[in-house]
Design an enzyme around this catalytic site. Structure first.
Site, mmCIF file in Angstrom:
data_model
loop_
_atom_site.group_PDB
_atom_site.id
_atom_site.type_symbol
_atom_site.label_atom_id
_atom_site.label_comp_id
_atom_site.label_asym_id
_atom_site.label_seq_id
_atom_site.Cartn_x
_atom_site.Cartn_y
_atom_site.Cartn_z
ATOM 1 N N GLN A 186 0.626 -1.361 -0.092
ATOM 2 C CA GLN A 186 -0.054 0.218 -0.245
ATOM 3 C C GLN A 186 0.871 1.205 0.053
ATOM 4 O O GLN A 186 0.328 2.348 0.026
ATOM 5 C CB GLN A 186 -0.981 -0.106 1.234
ATOM 6 C CG GLN A 186 -1.870 -0.957 1.253
ATOM 7 C CD GLN A 186 -2.977 -0.629 0.247
ATOM 8 O OE1 GLN A 186 -3.346 0.331 -0.222
ATOM 9 N NE2 GLN A 186 -4.009 -1.854 0.108
ATOM 10 N N THR A 246 7.617 -18.878 -16.084
ATOM 11 C CA THR A 246 8.042 -17.971 -17.131
ATOM 12 C C THR A 246 7.161 -16.658 -16.692
ATOM 13 O O THR A 246 6.214 -16.356 -16.152
ATOM 14 C CB THR A 246 7.006 -18.438 -18.336
ATOM 15 O OG1 THR A 246 7.532 -19.885 -18.662
ATOM 16 C CG2 THR A 246 7.187 -17.601 -19.389
ATOM 17 N N CYS A 331 -21.080 -7.028 7.984
ATOM 18 C CA CYS A 331 -22.094 -7.568 6.948
ATOM 19 C C CYS A 331 -21.696 -7.519 5.576
ATOM 20 O O CYS A 331 -22.178 -8.021 4.706
ATOM 21 C CB CYS A 331 -23.126 -6.673 6.953
ATOM 22 S SG CYS A 331 -24.121 -6.860 8.695
HETATM 23 C C1 PLP Z 1 -1.304 -4.379 2.709
HETATM 24 C C2 PLP Z 1 -1.755 -5.484 1.646
HETATM 25 N N1 PLP Z 1 -0.760 -6.548 1.615
HETATM 26 C C3 PLP Z 1 -1.185 -7.582 0.677
HETATM 27 C C4 PLP Z 1 -2.112 -7.375 -0.206
HETATM 28 C C5 PLP Z 1 -2.398 -8.438 -1.464
HETATM 29 O O1 PLP Z 1 -1.919 -8.103 -2.477
HETATM 30 P P1 PLP Z 1 -2.268 -8.938 -3.895
HETATM 31 O O2 PLP Z 1 -3.625 -8.916 -4.292
HETATM 32 O O3 PLP Z 1 -1.262 -8.154 -4.894
HETATM 33 O O4 PLP Z 1 -1.663 -10.284 -3.713
HETATM 34 C C6 PLP Z 1 -3.039 -6.394 -0.273
HETATM 35 C C7 PLP Z 1 -3.761 -6.045 -1.258
HETATM 36 O O5 PLP Z 1 -5.026 -6.511 -1.158
HETATM 37 C C8 PLP Z 1 -2.752 -5.208 0.565
HETATM 38 O O6 PLP Z 1 -3.297 -4.290 0.810
#
Ligand code: PLP
Lengths: 407, 125
Positions: A186, A246, A331
């Site tokens: 992020q 690959t 929810c």
């Molecule tokens: C902090 C964090 N780590 C890991 C992920 C997973 O990333 P990816 O969707 O590229 O596997 C996300 C996103 O969903 C994320 O916000």
């Protein structure tokens, strides 16, 4: 208000659209006229050209975080990078110790990986954050033992956008000789990352939160001092044996271009996004019983996670159908638990249920923010008119003193 | 999540939202808990002949919870207490086409009717 297209996308932390400049580069790597070759093909031009494209992208990714391109290992995304980093290091260094430290507010890609290692016999400590979402370094120090081999702390939290003090944690980990992994999915393009300076051993990235494509990411693996990993994906020995398969040239080229743009535009982009976020915050903050979740200062520009007390999150999301946002409410997920991140901050269930995460990005406009403010205000008013809890609050009743008939 | 037309209609235009002035002819049921994400308050006004002549609700909860309570206020009106007690969660869930994860909303609405009736009867004793 005339030319606003609905719904308005305010969920940039879930994923971003691909920047058109990135899409253009990617589409040059697909067809017979383009760079479609297998970068591992050593015997002809098609392979050589594809390898060059991959090398350029590797350099572009490394440049954004001030690393050496040889330290970048392509993966399918941040989930895979987290798995490779934590399992790979834990397995490789298991003779040194069997203890891992992480935080309760990590992404599931880290938490579930740690759970798996627990099943394999590792011990994992899940640290609580402080109320503002930040790690208390003293707690980390206290949890460290001579068995600790890996510390994994995310850079920017996906729900509340708070930025951990990676520099300080890195200093401590290095001093202790513990491998330090950071999930930076992020933070690319949002926070400066200088891996020459930060004492981080492993760092996970993905492209799709930074205007690149989904399904591609990378793991930074430090060369000096050298970090070793046990491969999790076996095969043709690509990526120096750390990750076979690959290489997806078009995805990789997309990630490279996205990260190049991020480096170039980060400063001006962040300023603009911060202005929009503050406008949204100021437009909502004067309502009664509104709480920001997570530290406002140590936070990326584009995140506002806010709880509207006495309003339930899913009904709010429903009233906000013209806004694409996400909620900490149970929810909206398959489970009945509200957001574990907000719970870990010590937020009560009601506030966790009533939280909305707005994440602002490259294509968000002032008009969209103003429209969103109006919608949110009227939705919250409408739902509070419907809410027995709001009536009780207005009558001065302490909701904690009520004996609820839970079901 | 996709909502049925009926849930959307009750959510957009909830029927009988409000509060009844509390007296001997009014039964109030409040069920659920804030921590679980839904609280329903259902009030019924019962005539001397034992017929529910008015009903009001306020609900904190998801769209399906709001729709369930709104629907129930329509259904109980004009019924005797015994007839109202016959309304079961399955009827509510069926009418609103609730998906399995939202069945608890209809259960809560059934509980709210029972609680309001109990409250009314306890006042009459
Ligand atoms: C902090 C964090 N780590 C890991 C992920 C997973 O990333 P990816 O969707 O590229 O596997 C996300 C996103 O969903 C994320 O916000």
């Amino acid at each position: 208000m005339s030319d606003i297209k609905l719904p308005i996308y305010l969920d940039y932390s879930a994923t971003t659209p691909i920047d058109p400049r990135v899409a253009a580069k990617m589409s040059e790597c697909l067809t017979i006229e383009g760079t479609f070759g297998n970068p591992a093909s050593r015997s002809h031009e098609f392979g050589w050209v594809a390898e060059e494209a991959v090398d350029l992208a590797r350099q572009q990714v490394a440049d954004l975080v001030n690393a050496d391109p040889r330290e970048i290992v392509w993966t399918s995304g941040a989930t895979e990078a987290d798995n490779l980093a934590i399992k790979g290091a834990a397995h490789f260094y298991k003779k040194k110790g069997n203890h891992i430290i992480t935080m309760k507010t990590e992404h599931k890609a880290v938490l579930d990986t740690c759970r798996q290692l627990e099943r394999e016999g590792f011990e994992v400590t899940y640290l609580d954050p402080q109320e503002n979402g930040l790690l208390d370094l003293e707690k980390l120090k206290a949890a460290t033992t001579d068995q600790t081999v890996v510390i994994s702390v995310m850079h920017v939290n996906n729900e509340i956008g708070v930025i951990q003090d990676i520099e300080a944690i890195g200093e401590f980990a290095r001093e202790q000789g513990i491998i330090f992994h950071v999930d930076a999915a992020q933070s690319t393009g949002k926070v400066e990352i200088d891996l020459q300076h930060l004492k981080v051993d492993l760092m996970s990235f993905c492209a799709h939160k930074t205007y690149g494509p989904k399904g591609i990411g990378a793991l930074y693996v430090r060369r000096k001092p050298r970090v070793r990993l046990e491969a999790q994906m076996h095969g043709g020995g690509h990526e120096r044996g750390m990750r076979s398969g690959t290489l997806a040239t078009h995805q990789i080229v997309g990630m490279g271009e996205a990260f190049r743009l991020a480096k170039e535009e980060m400063a001006t982009e962040n300023e603009r996004i911060r202005m929009l976020r503050d406008r949204l915050y100021n437009g909502l903050n004067d309502m009664e019983e509104v709480y920001v979740n997570g530290d406002l200062e140590h936070r990326i520009a584009g995140n506002l996670n806010i709880s509207f007390n006495f309003v339930e999150g899913e009904s709010l999301i429903m009233a906000l159908r013209d806004l694409a946002v996400s909620s900490g409410s149970a929810c909206t997920s398959a489970s009945l638990e509200p957001s574990y991140v907000l719970r870990a901050l010590g937020r009560n269930d009601e506030l966790a249920h009533s939280s909305i995460r707005f994440t602002i990005g490259r294509f968000t406009t002032v008009e969209e923010i103003d429209y969103a403010i109006g919608l949110v205000r009227s939705a919250v008013e409408k739902l509070r008119d419907l809410s027995p809890l709001w009536d009780m609050y207005k009558a001065g009743i302490d909701l904690n003193s009520v004996e609820w008939v839970a079901h | 999540m996709a909502y049925s037309e009926k849930v959307l209609d009750h959510y957009e235009n909830p029927r009988n939202v409000g509060v009844l002035e509390d007296d001997d002819s009014v039964g109030t049921g409040m069920v659920g808990a804030p921590a679980c994400g839904d609280v329903m308050k259902l009030q019924i006004k019962v005539s001397n002949e034992g017929i529910i002549e008015d009903a009001k609700f306020k609900t904190y909860g998801c769209g399906s919870a709001i729709a369930s309570s709104s629907l129930v206020t329509e259904w109980v009106k004009g019924k005797s207490l015994d007839e109202a007690a016959e309304i079961k969660n399955t009827h509510i869930a069926e009418e609103l086409a609730l998906p399995p994860v939202k069945i608890h909303c209809s259960v809560l609405a059934e509980d709210a009717i029972a609680a309001a009736i109990d409250n009314y009867r306890s006042k009459k004793q």
